[in-house]
Write a protein that holds these residues in place. Structure first.
Motif, PDB file in Angstrom:
ATOM      1  N   ALA A   1       0.890  -1.168   0.000  1.00  0.00           N
ATOM      2  CA  ALA A   1       0.000   0.000   0.000  1.00  0.00           C
ATOM      3  C   ALA A   1       0.926   1.216   0.000  1.00  0.00           C
ATOM      4  O   ALA A   1       1.417   1.651   1.044  1.00  0.00           O
TER       5      ALA A   1
ATOM      6  N   SER B   1      -5.310   4.316   2.143  1.00  0.00           N
ATOM      7  CA  SER B   1      -5.099   5.053   3.399  1.00  0.00           C
ATOM      8  C   SER B   1      -3.636   5.443   3.540  1.00  0.00           C
ATOM      9  O   SER B   1      -3.313   6.602   3.832  1.00  0.00           O
ATOM     10  N   THR B   2      -2.757   4.477   3.339  1.00  0.00           N
ATOM     11  CA  THR B   2      -1.324   4.732   3.482  1.00  0.00           C
ATOM     12  C   THR B   2      -0.850   5.791   2.491  1.00  0.00           C
ATOM     13  O   THR B   2       0.049   6.582   2.788  1.00  0.00           O
TER      14      THR B   2
ATOM     15  N   TYR C   1     -12.936  -2.578  -0.265  1.00  0.00           N
ATOM     16  CA  TYR C   1     -11.959  -2.211   0.789  1.00  0.00           C
ATOM     17  C   TYR C   1     -12.717  -2.079   2.112  1.00  0.00           C
ATOM     18  O   TYR C   1     -13.442  -1.115   2.334  1.00  0.00           O
TER      19      TYR C   1
ATOM     20  N   PHE D   1     -12.479  -1.654   6.033  1.00  0.00           N
ATOM     21  CA  PHE D   1     -11.589  -1.171   7.095  1.00  0.00           C
ATOM     22  C   PHE D   1     -12.469  -0.546   8.180  1.00  0.00           C
ATOM     23  O   PHE D   1     -12.559   0.677   8.303  1.00  0.00           O
TER      24      PHE D   1
ATOM     25  N   LYS E   1     -10.293  -6.441   0.299  1.00  0.00           N
ATOM     26  CA  LYS E   1      -9.113  -6.136   1.110  1.00  0.00           C
ATOM     27  C   LYS E   1      -9.659  -6.020   2.518  1.00  0.00           C
ATOM     28  O   LYS E   1     -10.442  -5.118   2.822  1.00  0.00           O
TER      29      LYS E   1
ATOM     30  N   GLY F   1      -5.273  -7.361   5.549  1.00  0.00           N
ATOM     31  CA  GLY F   1      -4.950  -5.932   5.600  1.00  0.00           C
ATOM     32  C   GLY F   1      -4.199  -5.478   6.830  1.00  0.00           C
ATOM     33  O   GLY F   1      -3.702  -4.354   6.864  1.00  0.00           O
ATOM     34  N   HIS F   2      -4.143  -6.315   7.868  1.00  0.00           N
ATOM     35  CA  HIS F   2      -3.335  -5.915   9.033  1.00  0.00           C
ATOM     36  C   HIS F   2      -2.080  -6.773   9.033  1.00  0.00           C
ATOM     37  O   HIS F   2      -2.118  -7.981   9.292  1.00  0.00           O
ATOM     38  N   ASP F   3      -0.977  -6.133   8.763  1.00  0.00           N
ATOM     39  CA  ASP F   3       0.287  -6.830   8.522  1.00  0.00           C
ATOM     40  C   ASP F   3       0.750  -7.660   9.722  1.00  0.00           C
ATOM     41  O   ASP F   3       1.408  -8.687   9.559  1.00  0.00           O
ATOM     42  N   GLU F   4       0.389  -7.200  10.936  1.00  0.00           N
ATOM     43  CA  GLU F   4       0.844  -7.890  12.146  1.00  0.00           C
ATOM     44  C   GLU F   4       0.203  -9.271  12.307  1.00  0.00           C
ATOM     45  O   GLU F   4       0.641 -10.066  13.122  1.00  0.00           O
TER      46      GLU F   4
ATOM     47  N   SER G   1       0.666  -1.544   4.631  1.00  0.00           N
ATOM     48  CA  SER G   1       1.507  -0.352   4.606  1.00  0.00           C
ATOM     49  C   SER G   1       2.930  -0.635   5.072  1.00  0.00           C
ATOM     50  O   SER G   1       3.870  -0.017   4.576  1.00  0.00           O
TER      51      SER G   1
HETATM   52  C1  HMN Z   1      -4.061   1.210   2.756  1.00  0.00           C
HETATM   53  O1  HMN Z   1      -5.231   1.373   2.428  1.00  0.00           O
HETATM   54  O2  HMN Z   1      -3.190   1.974   2.426  1.00  0.00           O
HETATM   55  C2  HMN Z   1      -3.631   0.089   3.636  1.00  0.00           C
HETATM   56  O3  HMN Z   1      -3.469  -1.082   3.035  1.00  0.00           O
HETATM   57  C3  HMN Z   1      -3.988   0.110   5.011  1.00  0.00           C
HETATM   58  C4  HMN Z   1      -3.327  -1.043   5.763  1.00  0.00           C
HETATM   59  O4  HMN Z   1      -4.221  -2.086   5.918  1.00  0.00           O
HETATM   60  C5  HMN Z   1      -2.695  -0.568   7.033  1.00  0.00           C
HETATM   61  N1  HMN Z   1      -3.605   0.133   7.882  1.00  0.00           N
HETATM   62  C6  HMN Z   1      -3.368   1.403   8.239  1.00  0.00           C
HETATM   63  O5  HMN Z   1      -2.460   2.056   7.828  1.00  0.00           O
HETATM   64  C7  HMN Z   1      -4.269   2.004   9.243  1.00  0.00           C
HETATM   65  C8  HMN Z   1      -1.972  -1.680   7.763  1.00  0.00           C
HETATM   66  O6  HMN Z   1      -0.898  -2.040   6.964  1.00  0.00           O
HETATM   67  C9  HMN Z   1      -1.472  -1.196   9.130  1.00  0.00           C
HETATM   68  O7  HMN Z   1      -0.694  -0.036   8.990  1.00  0.00           O
HETATM   69  C10 HMN Z   1      -0.620  -2.197   9.836  1.00  0.00           C
HETATM   70  O8  HMN Z   1      -1.259  -3.435   9.866  1.00  0.00           O
HETATM   71  C11 HMN Z   1      -0.302  -1.733  11.256  1.00  0.00           C
HETATM   72  O9  HMN Z   1      -1.462  -1.781  12.054  1.00  0.00           O
END
Ligand code: HMN
Length: 297
Positions: A10, A46-47, A135, A137, A163, A188-191, A207
């Motif tokens: 992202a 978002s990123t 998407y 979120f 996503k 979508g949450h990398d962790e 992101s």
């Molecule tokens: C986007 O739309 O740019 C992203 O893919 C969003 C993405 O899912 C990220 N969410 C946010 O930035 C809030 C995650 O990568 C997130 O940054 C990461 O899992 C840490 O919580």
């Protein structure tokens, strides 16, 4: 659809110190990501500060990414706005650019029903022939989507997946069960990427891949290539990534990632667009100390 499996960064939108878009750094970031083995880009989400760029800027960013990537990786253009009409404008532009798919955030702010959300997506899909990725979120939009919504959307062959930016892996698995194997799910949450893969995700859009592209590309390889991925190795890789993510979320996502890429020499400034948080000198010192002690970054 299987061409969309993999790690999609992202993409951040690098800015100059005065807040205007730094297209040279953007092109550099695209090259850097491709050289580290990622499979595609998610542009203008978002990123990418998509919601605080002007519509013209969103178009220019996409044009630069498409031109620089030059067909080497897949491109998903995030064209979502809370206005259906504006989303259609961006979708048409994205189609002219030759992207591989469009994605749109669930309309937020106005409280509309599942039916109106569905009609929003149907209108965008009808305007182009681009495949659509929903998407989701809820942490940012406040909108939860019903399983009936997913099932109805997945019956439209133009709607190829979601996503899924939520930590609720039960819900992710339920989408897989309701919509079938062909419906793509991007974690979508990398962790929780490794957990998401086990709940049925085909790939990931995230992101933190901006800062750690190689690490996530390695995780994908392990998950995709082997019928039984070696769990201790996968857990160790996720834990390496999460050490950085746990540090990042004590600060803030976008300015943190921009500062890391600045320290890595990939982009020229850590500036983010107002109203996002600009780090103080003290915060930058703390982040720099972490960067210098990390083997992953
Ligand atoms: C986007 O739309 O740019 C992203 O893919 C969003 C993405 O899912 C990220 N969410 C946010 O930035 C809030 C995650 O990568 C997130 O940054 C990461 O899992 C840490 O919580």
């Amino acid at each position: 659809r299987s061409a969309f499996r993999g790690i999609f960064t992202a993409l951040l939108t690098p800015l100059h110190k005065d807040g205007t878009i730094d297209f040279d750094s953007l092109a550099n970031l695209v090259e850097h990501q491709i050289s580290q083995g990622i499979h595609g880009f998610y542009v203008g989400g978002s990123t990418g500060e998509g919601f605080i760029l002007t519509t013209d800027e969103r178009e220019h960013v996409l044009e630069t990414v498409v031109r620089t990537a030059a067909g080497r990786v897949k491109i998903i253009a995030h064209i979502g706005c809370i206005s259906t009409m504006e989303s259609i404008r961006l979708a048409k532009h994205a189609e002219q650019q030759g992207v591989d798919a469009a994605s749109a955030v669930v309309p937020f702010y106005y409280k509309v029903s599942m039916q109106e959300i569905r009609e929003h997506y149907e209108a965008i899909m009808a305007a182009t022939s681009l495949p659509m990725i929903i998407y989701h979120f809820p942490g940012a939009t406040g909108v939860s989507l019903s399983m009936d919504f997913y099932e109805l959307m997945s019956r439209n062959p133009q709607c190829i997946g979601v996503k899924f930016t939520s930590l609720n892996l039960f819900e992710m698995q339920q989408i897989r069960a309701r919509c079938g194997r062909e419906f793509l799910i991007f974690n979508g949450h990398d962790e929780i990427y490794s957990g998401g893969a086990f709940a049925g995700a085909d790939g990931a859009i995230g992101s933190t891949f901006n800062m750690m592209p190689g690490l996530f590309a390695q995780m994908y390889k392990l998950i995709a290539a082997e019928e039984r991925p070696h769990m201790p190795t996968l857990q160790a890789l996720q834990s390496e990534a999460n050490e950085v993510i746990a540090h990042m979320i004590q600060f803030d996502v976008i300015p943190y990632e921009k500062y890391m890429l600045y320290l890595q020499g990939v982009i020229s400034s850590w500036t983010v667009r107002q109203p996002l948080k600009q780090f103080t000198e003290k915060e930058r010192e703390q982040i720099k100390a972490f960067y210098e002690g990390s083997d992953v970054l």
